[in-house]
Design a protein around this motif. Structure first.
Motif, PDB file in Angstrom:
ATOM      1  N   TYR A  96      39.323  50.359  37.470  1.00 37.51           N
ATOM      2  CA  TYR A  96      40.599  50.925  37.030  1.00 37.51           C
ATOM      3  C   TYR A  96      40.875  50.731  35.540  1.00 37.51           C
ATOM      4  O   TYR A  96      41.926  51.142  35.055  1.00 37.51           O
ATOM      5  N   THR A  97      39.966  50.074  34.824  1.00 36.32           N
ATOM      6  CA  THR A  97      40.207  49.765  33.413  1.00 36.32           C
ATOM      7  C   THR A  97      39.041  50.249  32.564  1.00 36.32           C
ATOM      8  O   THR A  97      37.907  49.805  32.753  1.00 36.32           O
ATOM      9  N   GLU A 123      27.897  36.675  34.753  1.00 32.87           N
ATOM     10  CA  GLU A 123      28.659  37.511  35.680  1.00 32.87           C
ATOM     11  C   GLU A 123      29.829  38.213  35.001  1.00 32.87           C
ATOM     12  O   GLU A 123      30.217  39.313  35.429  1.00 32.87           O
ATOM     13  N   GLN A 124      30.434  37.602  33.992  1.00 32.71           N
ATOM     14  CA  GLN A 124      31.597  38.176  33.323  1.00 32.71           C
ATOM     15  C   GLN A 124      31.252  38.499  31.863  1.00 32.71           C
ATOM     16  O   GLN A 124      31.049  37.587  31.045  1.00 32.71           O
ATOM     17  N   ARG A 156      23.661  41.479  26.046  1.00 28.15           N
ATOM     18  CA  ARG A 156      22.715  42.527  25.683  1.00 28.15           C
ATOM     19  C   ARG A 156      22.413  43.420  26.887  1.00 28.15           C
ATOM     20  O   ARG A 156      22.241  44.628  26.759  1.00 28.15           O
ATOM     21  N   VAL A 157      22.386  42.830  28.063  1.00 22.42           N
ATOM     22  CA  VAL A 157      22.130  43.588  29.293  1.00 22.42           C
ATOM     23  C   VAL A 157      23.386  44.310  29.763  1.00 22.42           C
ATOM     24  O   VAL A 157      23.339  45.480  30.160  1.00 22.42           O
ATOM     25  N   GLN A 158      24.545  43.618  29.699  1.00 24.27           N
ATOM     26  CA  GLN A 158      25.766  44.162  30.301  1.00 24.27           C
ATOM     27  C   GLN A 158      26.571  45.035  29.339  1.00 24.27           C
ATOM     28  O   GLN A 158      27.074  46.093  29.720  1.00 24.27           O
ATOM     29  N   GLY A 159      26.722  44.581  28.087  1.00 24.35           N
ATOM     30  CA  GLY A 159      27.650  45.248  27.182  1.00 24.35           C
ATOM     31  C   GLY A 159      29.062  45.205  27.753  1.00 24.35           C
ATOM     32  O   GLY A 159      29.382  44.407  28.637  1.00 24.35           O
ATOM     33  N   ARG A 169      32.122  52.235  36.269  1.00 23.74           N
ATOM     34  CA  ARG A 169      31.171  52.266  37.381  1.00 23.74           C
ATOM     35  C   ARG A 169      30.996  50.882  38.013  1.00 23.74           C
ATOM     36  O   ARG A 169      30.492  50.767  39.125  1.00 23.74           O
ATOM     37  N   VAL A 170      31.404  49.837  37.278  1.00 25.43           N
ATOM     38  CA  VAL A 170      31.397  48.482  37.830  1.00 25.43           C
ATOM     39  C   VAL A 170      32.655  48.312  38.677  1.00 25.43           C
ATOM     40  O   VAL A 170      33.775  48.547  38.200  1.00 25.43           O
ATOM     41  N   GLU A 171      32.505  47.922  39.927  1.00 31.04           N
ATOM     42  CA  GLU A 171      33.635  47.897  40.862  1.00 31.04           C
ATOM     43  C   GLU A 171      34.804  47.060  40.342  1.00 31.04           C
ATOM     44  O   GLU A 171      35.967  47.453  40.476  1.00 31.04           O
TER      45      GLU A 171
END
Length: 428
Positions: free
Chosen positions: A56-57, A132-133, A42-45, A50-52
């Motif tokens: 590239y994906t 984290e993932q 819910r927080v990450q989606g 923009r996430v390092e």
């Protein structure tokens, strides 16, 4: 109205509707695990560029696809890929198909996660990191089934085929199998994983593996990704290797429209060994991302990584590899190499090798190369009467040989070699 991050709303809505029917709904520890994962998603989606780690994906096409729950017919009989050993476990749209599987007489336990879920407390979720993932969070929230393998101490498990089939339907479907593999002290197993689907299928396959390699045990894990051309695969592998154990992983990406393979390996005991090799074979319009995180957390451990990418047409490959050597991990021996062969001026490769070293006594190296087919080598072969198409095939196969030949198990190596040859024959 609550605003959700990119792509989260549909899957969170599905979780709300399915939570009472998902496996383990009456088990408090499973409920807690799923709720924590749902909170994280819910927080990450879906991660953005923009996430390092996802620079590239771009997952917008996955997030916007509007996937439904997989509703494959239980009596369907899909075509199966060739078997590589005597034992085979088949999943269709993420659900176990015992009628298509062959596991009788094995000297170790093979179970469906949905059927054996109650006994997996303390094991399920012990390695995965949903906070984290994001793809692990999505899997933990919505998994319905998976493979549970336990090889007892000292047992030679031979070869086990794990087949994942996506099916065709009118609307895109998503499935999230969770696989738990454990090898106890001195055990061995060759796991050959094949993921495929019919030509016209469109689906999201989001598997998570939690792998435990015990003291002195050896697991060969060959992953052959040949998903349908319009499919997506977002796979996350977590492996923990204890003292003297060996984890030999090879990931072949040869299908799907977009694929991300994320492999996290922890060398947790002294003298543990890890081989993480792979090949990405990309046609026009494909995007493949291999991301590895290798933690050397004990002394006297060795790791080898060799990844090769062949790109045709307007395709894009990504390799991100991080080796983290903890302060306690003295006498670490780590090697990483990423090489790309561009067969088209429109192809693109992004490579980001990383070393993070906190120990003093180490031997670590990494490198990356990008190039085209050598014109002199091509001329040499043509001058000896070899047709151009065959000459180019020979040079591509030679380029891939180093990665494939690094697989120690003969059956796994042959399966990977056949898949590589079949891909080239299909595109040449």
């Amino acid at each position: 109205m609550t605003a959700h991050p990119i792509g989260a709303a549909g899957f969170l809505h599905r979780f709300d509707g399915l939570r009472a029917r998902l496996p383990g709904a009456r088990l408090p520890w499973i409920q807690a695990l799923r709720e924590q994962a749902a909170d994280a998603f819910r927080v990450q989606g879906f991660p953005t560029r923009r996430v390092e780690a996802w620079k590239y994906t771009d997952l917008r096409q996955v997030a916007d696809a509007g996937f439904d729950e997989a509703l494959s017919a239980v009596d369907s009989a899909p075509a199966l890929p060739p078997a590589h050993g005597g034992a085979r476990v088949v999943f269709v749209d993420g659900r176990s198909r015992p009628d298509l599987s062959t596991v009788d007489g094995l000297p170790y336990a093979v179970e469906s996660l949905a059927a054996a879920l109650e006994a997996q407390e303390g094991r399920l979720g012990s390695l995965a990191r949903p906070a984290e993932q994001p793809m692990a969070a999505l899997n933990t929230m919505l998994f319905e089934d998976g493979l549970v393998v336990t090889v007892p101490a000292g047992v030679a498990g031979g070869v086990l085929d794990l087949v994942s089939l996506g099916s065709a339907s009118e609307r895109p479907e998503a499935f999230h199998p969770r696989h738990l593999i454990r090898l106890e002290a001195g055990a061995s197993l060759t796991l050959i994983e094949t993921a495929t689907g019919p030509e016209d299928a469109r689906y999201l396959h989001n598997p998570v593996f939690e792998i435990e390699v015990g003291f002195g045990a050896t697991l060969t894990h060959a992953r052959i990704q040949q998903e349908a051309p319009r499919a997506f695969q977002l796979a996350t592998v977590y492996a923990r290797v204890e003292k003297g154990g060996t984890y030999d992983n090879f990931t072949l990406n040869a299908g799907a429209k977009l694929v991300r393979n994320e492999i996290h390996t922890l060398l947790a005991g002294p003298a543990a060994t890890c081989h993480m090799n792979g090949a990405q074979l990309l046609r026009d319009g494909q995007h493949a991302d291999t991301t590895t995180v290798l933690d050397h957390a004990a002394p006297d451990c060795a790791s080898r990584q060799t990844y090769k990418t062949v790109l045709m047409g307007k395709s894009r490959g990504v390799f991100q590899g991080r080796i983290h050597v903890h302060q306690v991990a003295q006498r670490t021996d780590g090697y990483q190499m990423n090489q790309a062969l561009l067969l088209s001026p429109e192809a693109e490769i992004d490579s980001k090798p990383q070393l993070e070293i906190y120990a003093d006594d180490v031997k670590c190296s990494h490198g990356a190369t990008v190039g085209e087919i050598d014109a002199d080598q091509l001329f040499y072969l043509r001058a000896r009467g070899i047709p151009e198409a065959r000459a180019r095939a020979m040079l591509v196969e030679a380029f891939l040989t180093e990665a494939v030949e690094g697989v120690q198990d003969e059956t796994a190596r042959a399966a990977l070699g056949a898949a590589v040859t079949g891909w080239w024959e299909a595109v040449a």
